[in-house]
Design a protein around this motif. Structure first.
Motif, PDB file in Angstrom:
ATOM      1  N   ARG A  28      -4.474  11.603  14.724  1.00 21.74           N
ATOM      2  CA  ARG A  28      -3.109  11.113  14.473  1.00 21.74           C
ATOM      3  C   ARG A  28      -2.340  12.070  13.572  1.00 21.74           C
ATOM      4  O   ARG A  28      -2.916  12.722  12.710  1.00 21.74           O
ATOM      5  N   ASN A  29      -1.025  12.080  13.751  1.00 22.83           N
ATOM      6  CA  ASN A  29      -0.151  12.736  12.793  1.00 22.83           C
ATOM      7  C   ASN A  29      -0.116  11.878  11.541  1.00 22.83           C
ATOM      8  O   ASN A  29       0.013  10.649  11.626  1.00 22.83           O
ATOM      9  N   CYS A  30      -0.245  12.509  10.395  1.00 20.73           N
ATOM     10  CA  CYS A  30      -0.247  11.786   9.123  1.00 20.73           C
ATOM     11  C   CYS A  30       0.683  12.479   8.138  1.00 20.73           C
ATOM     12  O   CYS A  30       0.937  13.679   8.249  1.00 20.73           O
ATOM     13  N   ILE A  31       1.187  11.711   7.192  1.00 17.75           N
ATOM     14  CA  ILE A  31       1.987  12.250   6.100  1.00 17.75           C
ATOM     15  C   ILE A  31       1.440  11.691   4.804  1.00 17.75           C
ATOM     16  O   ILE A  31       1.236  10.472   4.674  1.00 17.75           O
ATOM     17  N   ALA A  32       1.228  12.578   3.838  1.00 15.55           N
ATOM     18  CA  ALA A  32       0.813  12.174   2.499  1.00 15.55           C
ATOM     19  C   ALA A  32       2.038  12.278   1.592  1.00 15.55           C
ATOM     20  O   ALA A  32       2.610  13.363   1.431  1.00 15.55           O
ATOM     21  N   PHE A  33       2.471  11.146   1.050  1.00 16.48           N
ATOM     22  CA  PHE A  33       3.611  11.093   0.137  1.00 16.48           C
ATOM     23  C   PHE A  33       3.077  11.029  -1.289  1.00 16.48           C
ATOM     24  O   PHE A  33       2.260  10.157  -1.605  1.00 16.48           O
ATOM     25  N   SER A  34       3.542  11.914  -2.150  1.00 13.10           N
ATOM     26  CA  SER A  34       3.091  11.933  -3.541  1.00 13.10           C
ATOM     27  C   SER A  34       4.211  11.464  -4.464  1.00 13.10           C
ATOM     28  O   SER A  34       5.377  11.834  -4.274  1.00 13.10           O
ATOM     29  N   PHE A  35       3.831  10.678  -5.463  1.00  9.99           N
ATOM     30  CA  PHE A  35       4.783  10.095  -6.401  1.00  9.99           C
ATOM     31  C   PHE A  35       4.302  10.290  -7.831  1.00  9.99           C
ATOM     32  O   PHE A  35       3.096  10.333  -8.086  1.00  9.99           O
ATOM     33  N   ASN A  36       5.248  10.342  -8.749  1.00 12.04           N
ATOM     34  CA  ASN A  36       4.936  10.415 -10.164  1.00 12.04           C
ATOM     35  C   ASN A  36       4.564   9.017 -10.642  1.00 12.04           C
ATOM     36  O   ASN A  36       5.354   8.082 -10.513  1.00 12.04           O
ATOM     37  N   ALA A  37       3.368   8.869 -11.196  1.00 17.41           N
ATOM     38  CA  ALA A  37       2.883   7.558 -11.634  1.00 17.41           C
ATOM     39  C   ALA A  37       3.716   6.969 -12.763  1.00 17.41           C
ATOM     40  O   ALA A  37       3.703   5.752 -12.986  1.00 17.41           O
ATOM     41  N   ASP A  38       4.473   7.809 -13.474  1.00 16.81           N
ATOM     42  CA  ASP A  38       5.341   7.312 -14.545  1.00 16.81           C
ATOM     43  C   ASP A  38       6.589   6.631 -13.993  1.00 16.81           C
ATOM     44  O   ASP A  38       7.245   5.865 -14.693  1.00 16.81           O
ATOM     45  N   GLU A  39       6.926   6.891 -12.715  1.00 14.02           N
ATOM     46  CA  GLU A  39       8.143   6.349 -12.114  1.00 14.02           C
ATOM     47  C   GLU A  39       7.897   5.115 -11.248  1.00 14.02           C
ATOM     48  O   GLU A  39       8.784   4.281 -11.094  1.00 14.02           O
ATOM     49  N   VAL A  40       6.727   5.026 -10.642  1.00 14.21           N
ATOM     50  CA  VAL A  40       6.441   3.906  -9.739  1.00 14.21           C
ATOM     51  C   VAL A  40       4.957   3.555  -9.842  1.00 14.21           C
ATOM     52  O   VAL A  40       4.117   4.430  -9.983  1.00 14.21           O
ATOM     53  N   SER A  41       4.670   2.265  -9.765  1.00 12.61           N
ATOM     54  CA  SER A  41       3.273   1.824  -9.909  1.00 12.61           C
ATOM     55  C   SER A  41       2.546   1.859  -8.561  1.00 12.61           C
ATOM     56  O   SER A  41       3.165   1.784  -7.497  1.00 12.61           O
ATOM     57  N   SER A  42       1.239   1.959  -8.646  1.00 10.08           N
ATOM     58  CA  SER A  42       0.440   1.930  -7.418  1.00 10.08           C
ATOM     59  C   SER A  42       0.570   0.577  -6.725  1.00 10.08           C
ATOM     60  O   SER A  42       0.573   0.511  -5.495  1.00 10.08           O
ATOM     61  N   ASP A  43       0.705  -0.512  -7.485  1.00  9.95           N
ATOM     62  CA  ASP A  43       0.888  -1.832  -6.884  1.00  9.95           C
ATOM     63  C   ASP A  43       2.178  -1.900  -6.071  1.00  9.95           C
ATOM     64  O   ASP A  43       2.202  -2.448  -4.962  1.00  9.95           O
ATOM     65  N   LYS A  44       3.258  -1.332  -6.591  1.00 11.21           N
ATOM     66  CA  LYS A  44       4.542  -1.320  -5.875  1.00 11.21           C
ATOM     67  C   LYS A  44       4.419  -0.480  -4.606  1.00 11.21           C
ATOM     68  O   LYS A  44       4.907  -0.870  -3.538  1.00 11.21           O
ATOM     69  N   LEU A  45       3.751   0.663  -4.693  1.00 12.34           N
ATOM     70  CA  LEU A  45       3.576   1.512  -3.509  1.00 12.34           C
ATOM     71  C   LEU A  45       2.726   0.815  -2.455  1.00 12.34           C
ATOM     72  O   LEU A  45       3.029   0.885  -1.263  1.00 12.34           O
TER      73      LEU A  45
END
Length: 122
Positions: A28-45
């Motif tokens: 499958r085609n996949c995309i890995a999106f990276s986020f700053n943990a200080d801006e958004v929580s893993s629970d929200k993601l």
């Protein structure tokens, strides 16, 4: 860079990387999106990316305000946290899965029409 989900939610994204992975028995085609943990929580993601409706369309907006749309990345393939970066990996539906999804939507629409014709008997 930012991403905008189908439901209109925008998130600051530090990186978006595409790849091909073998997931659920298919390449499958996949995309890995990276986020700053200080801006958004893993629970929200988790809440956002496990919602198939929200990820049917993901628009990546680069620093030059160019927009790139990615369709049907609805298969959640994991989340990882390394230091202050949270990465969410999403995979795209294959052609068969897209056709099956469309058939189910058509059957649901047809069922509603028949129910209306029968006076709501279904």
């Amino acid at each position: 860079m930012k991403i905008r989900l189908k439901n209109g939610i925008e998130l600051n994204c530090t990186n978006a990387t595409g790849c091909v992975e073998y997931v659920k028995g298919v390449s499958r085609n996949c995309i890995a999106f990276s986020f700053n943990a200080d801006e958004v929580s893993s629970d929200k993601l988790l809440e956002l990316f496990k919602n198939n409706d929200a990820t049917e369309s993901v628009i990546v907006i680069n620093d030059n305000s160019n927009e790139y749309e990615y369709i049907d990345y609805t298969i959640f393939n994991g989340i990882s946290i390394i230091e202050s970066t949270i990465t969410v990996n999403m995979c795209q539906l294959n052609c068969y899965e897209k056709e099956e999804k469309e058939r189910i939507e058509q059957l649901n629409t047809l069922s509603e029409v028949v129910a209306d014709m029968l006076g709501g008997a279904l």
